[in-house]
Design a protein around this motif. Structure first.
Motif, PDB file in Angstrom:
ATOM      1  N   GLN A   1      -4.334  -0.196 -13.531  1.00  0.00           N
ATOM      2  CA  GLN A   1      -5.128   0.811 -13.371  1.00  0.00           C
ATOM      3  C   GLN A   1      -6.581   0.836 -14.324  1.00  0.00           C
ATOM      4  OE1 GLN A   1      -4.148   4.409 -15.507  1.00  0.00           O
ATOM      5  NE2 GLN A   1      -5.654   5.912 -14.375  1.00  0.00           N
TER       6      GLN A   1
ATOM      7  N   GLY B   1       0.966  -1.092  -0.100  1.00  0.00           N
ATOM      8  CA  GLY B   1       0.000  -0.189   0.048  1.00  0.00           C
ATOM      9  C   GLY B   1       0.684   1.182  -0.073  1.00  0.00           C
ATOM     10  N   ARG B   2       0.249   2.219   0.052  1.00  0.00           N
ATOM     11  CA  ARG B   2       0.980   3.620  -0.170  1.00  0.00           C
ATOM     12  C   ARG B   2       0.305   4.693   0.755  1.00  0.00           C
ATOM     13  NH1 ARG B   2      -2.828   6.175  -0.541  1.00  0.00           N
ATOM     14  NH2 ARG B   2      -4.055   6.658  -2.133  1.00  0.00           N
TER      15      ARG B   2
ATOM     16  N   SER C   1       2.524   1.507  -5.782  1.00  0.00           N
ATOM     17  CA  SER C   1       2.812   0.065  -5.390  1.00  0.00           C
ATOM     18  C   SER C   1       3.746  -0.619  -6.365  1.00  0.00           C
ATOM     19  CB  SER C   1       1.254  -0.642  -5.420  1.00  0.00           C
ATOM     20  OG  SER C   1       1.454  -2.043  -4.994  1.00  0.00           O
TER      21      SER C   1
ATOM     22  N   SER D   1      -4.686   2.420  -0.113  1.00  0.00           N
ATOM     23  CA  SER D   1      -4.654   1.628  -1.542  1.00  0.00           C
ATOM     24  C   SER D   1      -4.476  -0.071  -1.413  1.00  0.00           C
ATOM     25  CB  SER D   1      -3.559   2.232  -2.337  1.00  0.00           C
ATOM     26  OG  SER D   1      -3.669   3.270  -2.982  1.00  0.00           O
TER      27      SER D   1
ATOM     28  N   ASP E   1      -1.773   5.367  -7.456  1.00  0.00           N
ATOM     29  CA  ASP E   1      -1.848   4.448  -6.502  1.00  0.00           C
ATOM     30  C   ASP E   1      -1.232   3.100  -7.203  1.00  0.00           C
ATOM     31  OD1 ASP E   1      -3.274   6.001  -5.097  1.00  0.00           O
ATOM     32  OD2 ASP E   1      -5.182   4.756  -5.229  1.00  0.00           O
ATOM     33  N   GLN E   2      -1.434   2.635  -8.619  1.00  0.00           N
ATOM     34  CA  GLN E   2      -0.798   1.576  -8.880  1.00  0.00           C
ATOM     35  C   GLN E   2       0.677   1.907  -9.059  1.00  0.00           C
ATOM     36  OE1 GLN E   2      -3.653   2.955  -9.996  1.00  0.00           O
ATOM     37  NE2 GLN E   2      -4.912   1.372  -9.458  1.00  0.00           N
TER      38      GLN E   2
ATOM     39  N   CYS F   1     -10.059   5.731 -10.763  1.00  0.00           N
ATOM     40  CA  CYS F   1      -9.065   6.242 -10.146  1.00  0.00           C
ATOM     41  C   CYS F   1      -8.062   6.871 -11.102  1.00  0.00           C
ATOM     42  CB  CYS F   1      -8.421   5.267  -9.157  1.00  0.00           C
ATOM     43  SG  CYS F   1      -8.107   3.605 -10.058  1.00  0.00           S
TER      44      CYS F   1
ATOM     45  N   ALA G   1      -5.058  -1.274  -4.964  1.00  0.00           N
ATOM     46  CA  ALA G   1      -3.921  -1.233  -6.000  1.00  0.00           C
ATOM     47  C   ALA G   1      -2.981  -2.444  -5.606  1.00  0.00           C
ATOM     48  CB  ALA G   1      -3.488   0.187  -5.967  1.00  0.00           C
TER      49      ALA G   1
ATOM     50  N   PRO H   1       4.120   9.697  -3.860  1.00  0.00           N
ATOM     51  CA  PRO H   1       3.823   8.824  -2.794  1.00  0.00           C
ATOM     52  C   PRO H   1       5.098   7.932  -2.174  1.00  0.00           C
ATOM     53  CG  PRO H   1       3.515   7.903  -4.974  1.00  0.00           C
ATOM     54  CD  PRO H   1       3.922   9.406  -5.121  1.00  0.00           C
TER      55      PRO H   1
ATOM     56  N   GLY I   1      -4.609  10.847   0.246  1.00  0.00           N
ATOM     57  CA  GLY I   1      -5.613  10.042  -0.578  1.00  0.00           C
ATOM     58  C   GLY I   1      -6.948  10.855  -0.809  1.00  0.00           C
TER      59      GLY I   1
ATOM     60  N   ASN J   1       0.629   9.202   0.224  1.00  0.00           N
ATOM     61  CA  ASN J   1       0.946  10.024  -0.659  1.00  0.00           C
ATOM     62  C   ASN J   1       1.424  11.435   0.238  1.00  0.00           C
ATOM     63  OD1 ASN J   1       1.593  11.556  -3.112  1.00  0.00           O
ATOM     64  ND2 ASN J   1      -0.436  12.476  -3.283  1.00  0.00           N
TER      65      ASN J   1
END
Ligand code: ADP
Ligand code: MG
Length: 385
Positions: free
Chosen positions: A157, A26-27, A176, A126, A172-173, A168, A129, A44, A335, A29
């Motif tokens: 995505q 996960g992340r 990750s 996320s 996020d992707q 989205c 993601a 992120p 987020g 930002n």
């Protein structure tokens, strides 16, 4: 006590051991929010929390997926019958990735997947993601597709946008898939060019706390689409491809030119253009080694999200006000907002005091106790066994 490994759980489910095990994080930002659908900049970092997947190939056109974290049992789907938006529940995330790979012409003929995740679900960190990227990374390796981390992120995505049906952006992707240990990822979401920016908090005696408010307010989905439409209207009215093309120095004149567009569009444009600028500010500060000075920029970003974009909520505002009152260097929601998580930059020595102050403020306001943990910049998607 015996621990059941993910390989054991896979074997128990599917009758033979997996070909391999992969992890994707996960992340959070750091700065640059609601900028990724405006071709803008984000920053992120990956969390130590990961989705871990044990995976084997199949040759019969069948996908079987199982999550240790939901009580649904094994979900079995036929690849040639995968339909976007067909409401397969959580399985839509891994199934969407298989669908997106096959749509792009990659010869994926099936898989058995068992996964388990430590990324809090629905907390703005996320988890979705992480699920997509771990699936994409595993299939890329097993089927020897030769796709880069960025290409996998784009396919993930596509899975979330077109198969699951969540509109989205790409942050996020990409986070990750592409983040690295000890760094924040400076990402241009227009062309996906990127730079790993050293973000060594420990060496500076600092911590970045994640405060998961554990609330999710219902208006989030509609509000996201409305902000997105407002930003697109602003870009159209200004005659630019996306708001990222409005230089910060020209923001005042751009706002004047939007006089006929209504107050909301002007506020959204002001947020996006100023948050892109804040990413540049944070980069300059990190490059100069002045990590403490990032704090006030985080607070400015929060105020902009709260007052101009209006995607915050009382719980997120309370994290920021109580943390800064207790001596934090800065804080902001991270987020999509309307609940989820905030980040707080603190001196290591005051982390406990600040955490306590936030927890007490939540109790006093009658909110559910937040979950607080340090964000240690961690490695993106990788094979682990
Ligand atoms: P976020 O990505 O911020 O955590 P989302 O709403 O985008 O929130 O994604 C959460 C959804 O992802 C869950 O509702 C579930 O469908 C899926 N998901 C996440 N983690 C898991 C997991 N460990 N097992 C099964 N499904 C998961
Ligand atoms: Mg998500």
């Amino acid at each position: 006590m015996t621990t059941v490994t993910i390989e054991d759980a896979f074997t128990e489910l599917y009758g033979a051991g997996p070909e391999g095990v992969w992890a994707a994080p996960g992340r959070v930002n750091l700065i640059g929010e609601y900028t990724d659908f405006n071709d803008g900049f984000v920053m992120p970092l990956a969390l130590p929390h990961t989705a871990v997947a044990a995976v084997s190939r199949r040759t019969d056109g069948v996908l079987r997926v199982h999550s240790a974290d939901v009580s649904q049992g094994v979900v079995q789907l036929r690849l040639d019958a995968l339909e976007p938006l067909s409401d397969t529940g959580w399985a839509a995330y891994p199934a969407g990735v298989v669908w997106a790979l096959r749509e792009a012409g990659h010869p994926v003929t099936g898989a058995d997947i068992h996964l388990s995740s430590t990324v809090p679900t629905g907390g703005g960190l996320s988890s979705s993601a992480a699920l997509e990227v771990v699936t994409a990374t595993a299939l890329n390796d097993l089927y020897e597709l030769g796709l880069s981390a960025s290409q996998l992120a784009v396919l993930a995505q596509r899975a979330e946008n077109d198969f699951v049906g969540v509109p989205c952006g790409i942050m996020d992707q990409m986070a990750s898939a592409c983040c690295t240990e000890g760094n924040a990822l400076y990402l241009d979401t227009r062309d996906l060019s990127q730079r790993q920016v050293p973000f060594d908090l420990a060496a500076q005696g600092l911590q970045l706390l994640v405060v998961d408010t554990r609330v999710k307010h219902a208006l989030g989905d509609g509000a996201y689409a409305e902000r997105r439409a407002g930003c697109e209207a602003g870009a159209r009215a200004l005659g630019v491809r996306a708001l990222r093309d409005v230089p910060y120095a020209e923001l005042p004149s751009a706002l004047e030119r939007l006089a006929d567009e209504g107050e909301n569009v002007r506020r959204y444009v002001r947020h996006v253009v100023s948050d892109d600028h804040r990413v540049e500010q944070v980069i300059a500060l990190l490059d100069a080694g002045d990590v403490r000075a990032v704090g006030p920029v985080l607070v400015e970003g929060h105020v902009s999200l709260r007052d101009d974009l209006r995607v915050s909520c009382p719980e997120l505002d309370l994290v920021v006000s109580s943390a800064t009152a207790a001596g934090a260097l800065g804080a902001r929601m991270t987020g999509g907002g309307f609940g989820g998580s905030a980040i707080v930059l603190v001196e290591e020595a005051t982390a406990a005091v600040v955490s306590k102050a936030v927890t007490e403020a939540f109790a006093a306001a009658g909110h559910t106790a937040p979950r607080i943990f340090p964000a240690v910049p961690s490695q993106g998607a990788r094979r682990v066994a």
